[in-house]
Scaffold this active site. Structure first.
Site, mmCIF file in Angstrom:
data_model
loop_
_atom_site.group_PDB
_atom_site.id
_atom_site.type_symbol
_atom_site.label_atom_id
_atom_site.label_comp_id
_atom_site.label_asym_id
_atom_site.label_seq_id
_atom_site.Cartn_x
_atom_site.Cartn_y
_atom_site.Cartn_z
ATOM 1 N N LYS B 79 14.330 -0.476 0.923
ATOM 2 C CA LYS B 79 13.023 -1.059 1.762
ATOM 3 C C LYS B 79 13.629 -2.432 2.469
ATOM 4 C CE LYS B 79 8.312 -1.948 0.742
ATOM 5 N NZ LYS B 79 7.237 -2.168 -0.446
ATOM 6 N N SER B 155 3.631 0.554 0.324
ATOM 7 C CA SER B 155 4.007 0.200 1.682
ATOM 8 C C SER B 155 5.625 0.603 1.643
ATOM 9 C CB SER B 155 4.240 -1.356 1.650
ATOM 10 O OG SER B 155 4.881 -1.979 0.661
ATOM 11 N N SER B 179 2.916 0.105 -4.334
ATOM 12 C CA SER B 179 3.530 0.521 -2.910
ATOM 13 C C SER B 179 4.796 1.399 -3.513
ATOM 14 C CB SER B 179 4.031 -0.688 -2.496
ATOM 15 O OG SER B 179 2.929 -1.570 -1.707
#
Lengths: 61, 461
Positions: B79, B155, B179
């Protein structure tokens, strides 16, 4: 739910004193978010948490 | 890619044995990314030169007889809130493009590479991790590999898309309120949100320090456990990271096991769920012999408190950016953070104190149980751009509500293994929630379910 007009007035005032750049076109949305947040805070008041309970800003199990 | 090893364990075994090379594996991953990323929008940076250089070094080491690590040649991606040396750490924003490139890799990247893994890129995410959808106005939405008209969840949307789409077998994400668990559910893959403080966050861009967790995604339980074993261990760079030494889980997956003592969370954790989601929950509960049903009191208050800590800590983190560059945030993120900067301090302290109360309650529920299982999301992947969610006949804002089953659990830092139930046409995830530091139990239960063929990714077409 809190009064939307009162929330917008409060949001405008807080933005001013806290030096937060809330543009007029953002005001309804920011005020709505603040109203949601404060409504969620109300639910916390319904739960009794003892005076001695320590806050856990950095939380460990 | 037929015939090529695809799991991390199979790749590492093949590279260690010399039946393939790390270079061939890296080239294969880079080719898949080139072919599939335009469809999935999972990657924001692809590190071609770095990946090939790392892979060549691994092959050279093997040629000289040097032993290779347990992740030898395994491609992975992170990420884009993880520091990657030479890249600005975007955290899904355009504001952070102005930051200088990171001078070092995040600690967890270093640990994976020390075990032989090969970093191939950085992944799309919701802006500043304040997101459950995987959508991003600056970089475009990450797209669900099972249906690209649908959300990945967020996310860590790019992480789930990259693993779910088979671009890489492993990816790292973060989970503040769900997330990892939400995108794992919507993309139909495994995810691990470890105990708060288990994995060091050193070298990552924060969101809510008192709630932020890091963890891996994978397509098999064995890969998830292998990555977790490599990632563990204390680090002085993160004040919240425990001093516990690594507690390897992979060997436990081979041990014989008896009957699990598992309870099913109902009430708050099933209210509003679709019939298919409830069916998936019942199917897994039946396989585990979970007859006990529990309602977790005050779960809605835990969610409210998590929301309050998120918006206020997030606002404190971003205050100078809100003052200087408010126009450059996504509007929904900006407005939430601006409102968070206006919340009275007594509310925050109450939320923190409630956390201690709710933690004790969860620990008492887990006493005598191996695990609690609960849905990760109330429904399968919504369409990209969808604004409202039907929650038991009530139409509610999707962004705020699709993580409602995940938030109360991360609020008290309990470890969760997210397992995908391959419903048709779209999967849904379950949370296997265990006591603090007992990720091993969650992974063993996930392994049991995987061996029964009840959980796992849908086959790629």
């Amino acid at each position: 739910m809190r009064n939307p007009e009162a929330m917008e007035a409060l949001t405008r005032a807080l933005a001013d004193v806290l030096r937060l750049p809330v543009k007029p076109e953002w005001l309804p949305s920011v005020a709505q978010q603040l109203a949601i947040t404060l409504a969620l805070a109300d639910s916390l008041e319904a739960v009794e948490v003892g005076d001695e309970t320590s806050a856990a800003p950095v939380y460990r199990l | 890619m037929s015939g090529e090893p695809t799991s991390a364990v199979a790749i590492a075994t093949a590279v260690q044995s010399g039946s393939t090379t790390a270079l061939a594996v890296a080239e294969g991953a880079l080719a898949r990314i080139e072919a599939e990323n335009p469809r999935l929008n999972a990657f924001t940076d692809v590190l071609v030169e770095r990946a090939l250089r790392t892979a060549r070094a691994l092959d050279a080491a093997r040629a000289t007889g040097e032993p290779l690590g347990p992740l030898a040649g395994v491609p992975f991606a992170v990420k884009n809130l993880y520091d990657v040396a030479g890249l600005p750490t975007l955290a899904g924003s355009i504001i952070n493009r102005a930051r200088p490139p990171a001078s070092h890799d995040a600690v967890l990247i270093r640990r994976l590479e020390a075990a032989g893994a090969v970093l191939v890129g950085a992944l799309n995410m919701g802006e500043y991790a304040y997101d459950f959808t995987g959508e991003n106005l600056h970089y475009g939405p990450s797209r669900n590999p099972l249906d690209t008209t649908r959300m990945t969840g967020g996310s860590s949307g790019g992480s789930a898309a990259a693993v779910g789409g088979g671009l890489v077998p492993l990816a790292l994400g973060s989970d503040t309120n769900g997330s990892i668990r939400v995108p794992a559910s919507l993309c139909g893959i495994f995810g691990l949100k470890p105990t708060y403080g288990r994995l060091p966050r050193t070298g990552t861009f924060p969101f809510v320090d008192s709630l932020d967790h890091l963890g891996p995604f994978a397509r098999t339980v064995e890969d998830l456990a292998l990555a977790f074993d490599v990632l563990q261990g204390p680090d002085g760079g993160d004040a919240a990271c425990s001093a516990r030494p690594p507690e390897p889980v992979l060997p436990a997956l081979e041990r014989p096991r008896g009957k699990w003592n598992v309870a099913v969370a109902e009430g708050y954790f099933t209210a509003g769920a679709t019939p298919a989601a409830l069916e998936a929950l019942e199917c897994v509960a039946g396989a585990l012999g979970a007859v006990r049903r529990i309602e977790i009191a005050d779960a809605h208050v835990a969610r409210a408190a998590a929301y309050l800590l998120t918006t206020t800590e997030g606002a404190a983190l971003h205050l100078s950016r809100l003052r200087d560059r408010a126009d450059d945030f996504e509007p929904i993120v900006r407005d939430r953070l601006l409102s968070g900067a206006m919340v009275p301090a007594q509310v925050v302290t109450r939320a923190q104190k409630f956390r201690a109360h709710f933690r004790d309650h969860m620990l008492s529920l887990l006493d005598g149980l191996d695990a609690i299982i609960a849905l990760s999301t109330p429904c399968t992947a919504p369409l990209i751009g969808q604004q409202l969610l039907d929650l038991g006949g009530q139409s509610v804002p999707l962004r705020a509500n699709i993580g409602l089953y995940a938030q109360p659990i991360s609020f008290v830092g309990l470890p969760v293994v997210a397992v995908p139930v391959p419903l048709s046409p779209l999967p849904i995830g379950l949370q296997i929630i265990t006591a603090p530091w007992r990720e091993d139990i969650g992974l063993m239960i996930a392994d049991t379910l995987e061996r029964l063929g009840l959980v796992g990714p849908k086959p790629m077409t």
